[in-house]
Structure formats: structure tokens, C-alpha cells
Write a protein that holds these residues in place. Structure first.
Motif, PDB file in Angstrom:
ATOM      1  N   SER A 297       0.536  -1.319  -0.025  1.00  0.00           N
ATOM      2  CA  SER A 297       0.106  -0.195   0.236  1.00  0.00           C
ATOM      3  C   SER A 297       0.993   1.579  -0.320  1.00  0.00           C
ATOM      4  O   SER A 297       0.252   2.412  -0.788  1.00  0.00           O
ATOM      5  CB  SER A 297      -0.939   0.214   1.319  1.00  0.00           C
ATOM      6  OG  SER A 297      -1.575  -1.745   1.062  1.00  0.00           O
ATOM      7  N   GLU A 298       1.504   1.062   0.763  1.00  0.00           N
ATOM      8  CA  GLU A 298       2.850   2.170   0.901  1.00  0.00           C
ATOM      9  C   GLU A 298       3.659   3.068  -0.325  1.00  0.00           C
ATOM     10  O   GLU A 298       3.450   3.750  -0.896  1.00  0.00           O
ATOM     11  CB  GLU A 298       3.864   1.801   1.936  1.00  0.00           C
ATOM     12  CG  GLU A 298       4.807   3.114   1.579  1.00  0.00           C
ATOM     13  CD  GLU A 298       5.154   3.314   3.263  1.00  0.00           C
ATOM     14  OE1 GLU A 298       5.037   2.521   3.983  1.00  0.00           O
ATOM     15  OE2 GLU A 298       6.177   3.778   3.540  1.00  0.00           O
ATOM     16  N   TYR A 302       2.469   6.293  -4.014  1.00  0.00           N
ATOM     17  CA  TYR A 302       3.505   7.316  -4.021  1.00  0.00           C
ATOM     18  C   TYR A 302       3.791   6.908  -5.268  1.00  0.00           C
ATOM     19  O   TYR A 302       4.270   7.360  -6.124  1.00  0.00           O
ATOM     20  CB  TYR A 302       5.003   7.235  -3.235  1.00  0.00           C
ATOM     21  CG  TYR A 302       4.915   7.807  -1.900  1.00  0.00           C
ATOM     22  CD1 TYR A 302       4.828   8.537  -1.847  1.00  0.00           C
ATOM     23  CD2 TYR A 302       4.645   6.937  -0.974  1.00  0.00           C
ATOM     24  CE1 TYR A 302       4.161   9.602   0.151  1.00  0.00           C
ATOM     25  CE2 TYR A 302       4.736   7.122   0.448  1.00  0.00           C
ATOM     26  CZ  TYR A 302       4.520   8.019   0.656  1.00  0.00           C
ATOM     27  OH  TYR A 302       4.634   8.919   1.749  1.00  0.00           O
ATOM     28  N   SER A 303       2.739   5.520  -6.021  1.00  0.00           N
ATOM     29  CA  SER A 303       2.471   5.932  -7.780  1.00  0.00           C
ATOM     30  C   SER A 303       2.349   7.247  -7.898  1.00  0.00           C
ATOM     31  O   SER A 303       1.338   7.924  -7.994  1.00  0.00           O
ATOM     32  CB  SER A 303       1.891   4.474  -7.612  1.00  0.00           C
ATOM     33  OG  SER A 303       1.186   4.660  -7.551  1.00  0.00           O
ATOM     34  N   ASN A 304       2.556   7.087  -9.536  1.00  0.00           N
ATOM     35  CA  ASN A 304       1.807   7.920 -10.970  1.00  0.00           C
ATOM     36  C   ASN A 304       0.762   6.559 -11.812  1.00  0.00           C
ATOM     37  O   ASN A 304      -0.203   7.397 -11.470  1.00  0.00           O
ATOM     38  CB  ASN A 304       3.105   9.119 -11.309  1.00  0.00           C
ATOM     39  CG  ASN A 304       3.148  10.014 -10.524  1.00  0.00           C
ATOM     40  OD1 ASN A 304       3.030   9.850  -9.621  1.00  0.00           O
ATOM     41  ND2 ASN A 304       4.679   9.705 -10.757  1.00  0.00           N
ATOM     42  N   VAL A 305       1.541   6.487 -11.763  1.00  0.00           N
ATOM     43  CA  VAL A 305       0.052   5.012 -12.934  1.00  0.00           C
ATOM     44  C   VAL A 305       0.592   3.874 -12.443  1.00  0.00           C
ATOM     45  O   VAL A 305       1.365   3.676 -11.636  1.00  0.00           O
ATOM     46  CB  VAL A 305       1.079   4.968 -14.315  1.00  0.00           C
ATOM     47  CG1 VAL A 305      -0.255   4.076 -15.462  1.00  0.00           C
ATOM     48  CG2 VAL A 305       1.511   6.279 -14.792  1.00  0.00           C
ATOM     49  N   ILE A 306      -0.777   3.355 -11.873  1.00  0.00           N
ATOM     50  CA  ILE A 306      -1.394   1.683 -11.078  1.00  0.00           C
ATOM     51  C   ILE A 306      -1.513   1.003 -12.438  1.00  0.00           C
ATOM     52  O   ILE A 306      -2.490   1.213 -12.985  1.00  0.00           O
ATOM     53  CB  ILE A 306      -2.111   1.679 -10.596  1.00  0.00           C
ATOM     54  CG1 ILE A 306      -0.863   2.143  -9.254  1.00  0.00           C
ATOM     55  CG2 ILE A 306      -1.237  -0.136  -9.664  1.00  0.00           C
ATOM     56  CD1 ILE A 306      -2.040   2.674  -7.691  1.00  0.00           C
ATOM     57  N   ILE A 307      -0.605  -0.485 -12.787  1.00  0.00           N
ATOM     58  CA  ILE A 307      -1.259  -1.280 -13.925  1.00  0.00           C
ATOM     59  C   ILE A 307      -1.675  -2.732 -13.148  1.00  0.00           C
ATOM     60  O   ILE A 307      -0.637  -2.861 -12.509  1.00  0.00           O
ATOM     61  CB  ILE A 307      -0.935  -1.574 -14.902  1.00  0.00           C
ATOM     62  CG1 ILE A 307      -0.728  -0.188 -15.575  1.00  0.00           C
ATOM     63  CG2 ILE A 307      -1.362  -2.821 -15.846  1.00  0.00           C
ATOM     64  CD1 ILE A 307      -0.259  -0.718 -17.309  1.00  0.00           C
ATOM     65  N   TRP A 308      -3.262  -3.028 -13.197  1.00  0.00           N
ATOM     66  CA  TRP A 308      -3.908  -4.261 -11.701  1.00  0.00           C
ATOM     67  C   TRP A 308      -4.205  -5.127 -12.128  1.00  0.00           C
ATOM     68  O   TRP A 308      -4.908  -5.452 -13.203  1.00  0.00           O
ATOM     69  CB  TRP A 308      -4.677  -3.714 -11.125  1.00  0.00           C
ATOM     70  CG  TRP A 308      -4.596  -5.204  -9.944  1.00  0.00           C
ATOM     71  CD1 TRP A 308      -4.043  -5.926  -9.964  1.00  0.00           C
ATOM     72  CD2 TRP A 308      -5.675  -4.990  -9.598  1.00  0.00           C
ATOM     73  NE1 TRP A 308      -4.593  -6.595  -8.750  1.00  0.00           N
ATOM     74  CE2 TRP A 308      -6.064  -5.947  -8.916  1.00  0.00           C
ATOM     75  CE3 TRP A 308      -7.636  -3.690  -9.202  1.00  0.00           C
ATOM     76  CZ2 TRP A 308      -6.992  -6.773  -8.114  1.00  0.00           C
ATOM     77  CZ3 TRP A 308      -8.138  -4.366  -8.597  1.00  0.00           C
ATOM     78  CH2 TRP A 308      -8.264  -5.711  -7.883  1.00  0.00           C
ATOM     79  N   ASN A 309      -3.330  -6.654 -12.762  1.00  0.00           N
ATOM     80  CA  ASN A 309      -3.824  -7.730 -13.159  1.00  0.00           C
ATOM     81  C   ASN A 309      -3.821  -8.902 -12.176  1.00  0.00           C
ATOM     82  O   ASN A 309      -2.496  -9.133 -12.544  1.00  0.00           O
ATOM     83  CB  ASN A 309      -3.448  -7.848 -14.390  1.00  0.00           C
ATOM     84  CG  ASN A 309      -3.640  -9.091 -15.277  1.00  0.00           C
ATOM     85  OD1 ASN A 309      -3.845 -10.333 -15.137  1.00  0.00           O
ATOM     86  ND2 ASN A 309      -4.748  -8.974 -16.086  1.00  0.00           N
ATOM     87  N   ILE A 331      -5.785   1.217  -4.930  1.00  0.00           N
ATOM     88  CA  ILE A 331      -5.540   1.166  -5.933  1.00  0.00           C
ATOM     89  C   ILE A 331      -6.649   2.446  -6.239  1.00  0.00           C
ATOM     90  O   ILE A 331      -7.085   3.204  -6.433  1.00  0.00           O
ATOM     91  CB  ILE A 331      -5.854  -0.126  -6.894  1.00  0.00           C
ATOM     92  CG1 ILE A 331      -4.145  -0.404  -6.354  1.00  0.00           C
ATOM     93  CG2 ILE A 331      -5.702   0.494  -8.657  1.00  0.00           C
ATOM     94  CD1 ILE A 331      -4.112  -1.717  -7.404  1.00  0.00           C
ATOM     95  N   GLY A 332      -7.642   2.204  -5.871  1.00  0.00           N
ATOM     96  CA  GLY A 332      -9.211   2.093  -6.296  1.00  0.00           C
ATOM     97  C   GLY A 332      -9.550   3.770  -5.268  1.00  0.00           C
ATOM     98  O   GLY A 332      -9.479   4.665  -6.166  1.00  0.00           O
ATOM     99  N   ALA A 333      -8.532   4.057  -4.395  1.00  0.00           N
ATOM    100  CA  ALA A 333      -8.580   5.641  -4.109  1.00  0.00           C
ATOM    101  C   ALA A 333      -7.401   6.475  -4.671  1.00  0.00           C
ATOM    102  O   ALA A 333      -7.431   7.587  -4.160  1.00  0.00           O
ATOM    103  CB  ALA A 333      -8.319   5.453  -1.787  1.00  0.00           C
ATOM    104  N   GLN A 334      -6.687   6.080  -5.243  1.00  0.00           N
ATOM    105  CA  GLN A 334      -5.734   6.696  -5.489  1.00  0.00           C
ATOM    106  C   GLN A 334      -6.222   7.490  -6.557  1.00  0.00           C
ATOM    107  O   GLN A 334      -6.014   7.710  -8.171  1.00  0.00           O
ATOM    108  CB  GLN A 334      -4.643   6.104  -6.396  1.00  0.00           C
ATOM    109  CG  GLN A 334      -3.541   5.437  -5.749  1.00  0.00           C
ATOM    110  CD  GLN A 334      -3.382   5.755  -4.349  1.00  0.00           C
ATOM    111  OE1 GLN A 334      -2.290   6.719  -4.081  1.00  0.00           O
ATOM    112  NE2 GLN A 334      -3.890   5.360  -3.029  1.00  0.00           N
ATOM    113  N   THR A 335      -6.672   9.024  -5.878  1.00  0.00           N
ATOM    114  CA  THR A 335      -7.223   9.836  -7.325  1.00  0.00           C
ATOM    115  C   THR A 335      -5.908  10.671  -8.354  1.00  0.00           C
ATOM    116  O   THR A 335      -5.951  11.057  -8.944  1.00  0.00           O
ATOM    117  CB  THR A 335      -7.959  11.023  -6.181  1.00  0.00           C
ATOM    118  OG1 THR A 335      -6.723  11.416  -5.045  1.00  0.00           O
ATOM    119  CG2 THR A 335      -9.241  10.205  -6.030  1.00  0.00           C
ATOM    120  N   ASN A 336      -4.906  10.627  -7.520  1.00  0.00           N
ATOM    121  CA  ASN A 336      -3.698  10.783  -8.657  1.00  0.00           C
ATOM    122  C   ASN A 336      -3.326  10.603  -8.893  1.00  0.00           C
ATOM    123  O   ASN A 336      -2.013  10.751 -10.051  1.00  0.00           O
ATOM    124  CB  ASN A 336      -2.600  12.165  -7.522  1.00  0.00           C
ATOM    125  CG  ASN A 336      -3.555  13.240  -6.827  1.00  0.00           C
ATOM    126  OD1 ASN A 336      -4.407  14.371  -7.006  1.00  0.00           O
ATOM    127  ND2 ASN A 336      -3.430  12.954  -5.226  1.00  0.00           N
TER     128      ASN A 336
END
Ligand code: 3PG
Length: 386
Positions: A297-298, A302-309, A331-336
Motif C-alpha cells: 500500500s505504501e 506514491y505511484s503515478n500510474v498503476i496497472i493491476w492484473n 488502488i481505487g483510492a488513488q485519485t492522483n
């Protein structure tokens, strides 16, 4: 460049469109409708721009040339009609009926969809429907060189639908060799073979890769850990080492669970959270543990782009759902950050945990197709549109 639609291409034309309406069904009812909903914009556009008739092709499951009533496309009619707001006629063959929108039987009920005289099958569909143009909007099946995906090329003009374009736009930025700052790949699920090409590519361009699910067990073994009697792929251990090597060369952080939830069987309610170094004997890993959730989670925060599969544990069993649920929530809460996810199990995770798709930037309809695209492979269903 792929060929795209415009009103003059459509007006008064008989249109053949390949969609991927391969949705999960239970007792003849649609359980999860993402692929139907995502197919609507192109269908609405065709109706609005005065298409004369629209013939829809899709597959459902893998009947392998057999007629399996549970996999009939007729189970999709009600859902499609109510969502489209237009009558849809079911055809159990490829002849043309009377209605403006017609849904034809599961293309995989015919063995020629995959092998044999594919040319004759394509021609039978064209003769029966009298289609004048073909649209591929089935991104999720575009990695399959099957008759209903590629068989009309060279026979009638072929165009990309809006879903196909949307998927390409969302995923194409990752086909680079350059590092993408703040890019994190989250990969889970079971099968290494389907994920390795993507892992190798992202081991070069991402900042971090987080792995869970049975996939991570193979990586743990590659790192010298004992995974007890957990599911892992012995024949993929060497490949896992290659992925780790690439990540180290390209200074990409490769993170495996530091603690795991173990039990005797997937049905056990008695579970233990163990540091990975304490797993041994007949222990079986079914989820990532709370310390892994915290450290993953940490990184995600601090990410800009997340890809999840792929799920991070056996999420369909309540005691082992926590890892996937927690990470999906983060991931769903990463509004930025730009958040992109895909694959049948990943979409199922959203349904299971009641997470709204609108919380993510792009929910791909593709499972295998998304992975192949992201690995830089040419997809036959896209190639024919160039
Ligand atoms: C999928 O569910 O990924 C697509 O519908 C393709 O299905 P397939 O893997 O059976 O070709």
C-alpha cells in the motif's frame, strides 16, 4: 494507423460487428455486464447514423465446436436489449432476419471458428448476412486469429469500433522502452506463462512490480524460499529468475509478499499469518499477509500510474480475500494516479468487493488480450484494421 468509423461509412449499410460479449453467466443470467456495457457506444453510434442492419457476432466460453446450450448467445438477448433500448433478434445461424439488430449464435459452436475451412465459414457469414462492412470492437478477443475476428479481412472493408480504440489509447503508452516514472505493476493470479512477457517488459519500464497469488510462490522459490505445499510452477522457476535479473538490471523494485496467510486447505477457517521465511512442511499459502498489504500500500500511495492484473490471493474464499480487497481499495483510492486494470478475475474482484468501476481510470475488457498487448505482441484482430 487503424481505420476508424465515420457517419458516411455507416449510413444505409448492412454491418457485421464482432463484439466480445463473453460474460460470466449463471442459470442463463448475466452475472457481470462490463463487456456488454462497454460495447454499447459503438452500437448506439451505428443506430444513430442510420445503419440499415447490424449483425452481431460473439463467442461465449470455449465450446470447441460443440453446441452447448448453456453457452448459447441467446442468454445475452434480454440484457443486450434492455441496455441498448432496441429490439434484438436472436439468430441461431448466420442468415439475415427482419430486425434492425440481430445477435447470432455463439461463433464457437462451429469448429471452423478456430480451424478447418475458416475461409468457407467467413464466406457463409457474409453471404447469409449480406454484410457490407465489418467492425471489430471485440478487443478482448483480438489476440485470437479466429474466423469471426480476422476472417473478413480482404473481403469487405474492416474498421475499428470505439471500444477497441479506447483500449488501444489506454494501453499504448506502455509500449515504450523508456522508464515511466512512478509506474507500478501489480500482478497476481496463477498462471506464469500468460504473465511472464508482461513482467519482463515492466521489469524494464516500471519503478516497482508487486506480485501476489500463486504467481508469487514461483518467485519465492526462485529466491530460495520454501513455500511448503503451496501451488507453484517448478518449470517456471528459471523464468522467474530471468524476470528478477531484468528487474535488478533496470533498477526496478520487485516486491514479493513478506508474510502470507496459510491454511491446510482452501476451505479451512483456521489460518496462520507467517513470515515467508517460516513457511515450511505442509503449509499452503492462500493470501498475502497484513505486513505485505502495508508495504504494498505504501508503494502504491506514491505511484503515478498503476496497472493491476490478477487477484493476490484466493479471493473467492472469505478468509483469503483480504489481500486482494485491501489492495483493490488502495488502488481505487488513488485519485492522483492513473489506474488501469483488466482481466476477468480482476473485474470479478471489483464486483465481489463492491468497488465502483468509476474509481479507476480504465477498466480493460481484455484479459489475455490486455496482457498480450502490454507485452508488445501484435494482436491479429487489430492488425487487420491497419
Ligand atoms: C476472454 O475472456 O479473455 C476473451 O473472451 C477471450 O476468450 P478465450 O481466452 O477463450 O479466447
Amino acid at each position: 494507423m487503424i481505420k476508424t468509423l465515420s457517419p458516411e461509412i455507416i449510413e444505409n449499410k448492412v454491418i457485421l460487428i464482432r463484439l466480445d460479449l463473453n460474460v460470466p453467466l449463471k442459470d442463463g443470467h448475466v452475472l457481470e455486464d462490463t463487456r456488454i456495457v462497454e460495447s454499447l457506444p459503438t452500437l448506439h453510434y451505428l443506430l444513430k447514423n442510420k445503419a440499415q442492419r447490424i449483425h452481431i457476432l460473439t463467442h461465449l466460453g470455449r465450446p470447441k465446436g460443440e453446441i452447448i446450450p448453456d453457452l448459447s448467445a441467446k442468454h445475452l438477448i434480454d440484457e443486450l436489449e434492455s441496455k441498448l433500448g432496441e429490439a434484438v433478434e436472436f439468430r441461431d445461424d448466420y442468415s439475415a432476419g427482419e430486425s434492425r439488430v440481430q445477435l447470432h449464435e455463439n461463433t464457437r459452436f462451429r469448429k471452423e471458428e478456430k480451424k478447418g475451412d475458416q475461409e468457407a465459414f467467413a464466406q457463409e457469414i457474409l453471404d447469409g448476412t449480406e454484410a457490407e462492412i465489418f467492425i471489430n470492437d471485440g478487443f478482448a478477443v483480438s489476440h485470437r486469429a479466429q474466423t469471426s475476428v480476422v476472417g473478413f479481412a480482404g473481403k469487405i472493408p474492416c474498421y475499428a469500433g470505439f471500444l477497441l480504440q479506447k483500449e488501444i489509447e489506454a494501453l499504448a503508452p506502455f509500449l515504450t522502452d523508456e522508464k515511466i516514472p512512478g509506474l507500478v505493476l501489480v500482478s497476481g493470479g496463477a498462471k506464469m506463462e500468460t504473465k511472464v512477457p508482461v513482467l519482463k517488459h515492466f521489469a524494464k519500464i516500471a519503478d516497482h512490480i508487486l506480485v501476489g497469488g500463486a504467481l508469487s510462490n514461483t518467485f519465492q522459490v526462485a529466491q530460495g524460499y520454501d513455500v511448503g505445499e503451496s501451488l507453484y510452477q517448478e518449470d517456471q522457476v528459471e523464468t522467474a529468475r530471468e524476470v528478477l535479473e531484468i528487474a535488478s538490471t533496470f533498477k526496478t523494485g520487485f516486491h514479493m509478499p513478506i508474510d502470507v496467510i496459510c491454511a491446510d486447505t482452501p476451505d479451512s477457517t483456521e489460518t496462520a499469518d507467517l513470515p515467508i521465511e517460516d513457511v515450511s512442511g505442509d503449509a499452503k499459502i492462500f493470501d498475502i499477509g497484513p505486513h505485505s498489504i502495508a508495504s504494498f500500500s505504501e508503494i502504491l500511495q506514491y505511484s503515478n500510474v498503476i496497472i493491476w492484473n490478477g487477484p493476490l490471493g484466493m479471493m473467492e474464499k472469505k478468509p483469503f480475500a483480504r489481500g486482494t480487497q485491501a489492495i483493490a481499495g488502495v488502488i481505487g483510492a488513488q485519485t492522483n494516479a492513473r489506474t488501469i486494470l483488466g482481466g476477468g478475475d480482476t473485474i470479478e474482484a471489483l464486483r465481489l468487493f463492491g468497488l465502483d468501476k468509476s474509481r479507476f481510470t480504465h477498466v480493460s475488457t481484455g484479459g489475455g488480450a490486455m496482457l498480450e498487448f502490454l507485452a508488445g505482441n501484435e494482436l491479429p484482430g487489430i492488425e487487420i484494421l491497419k
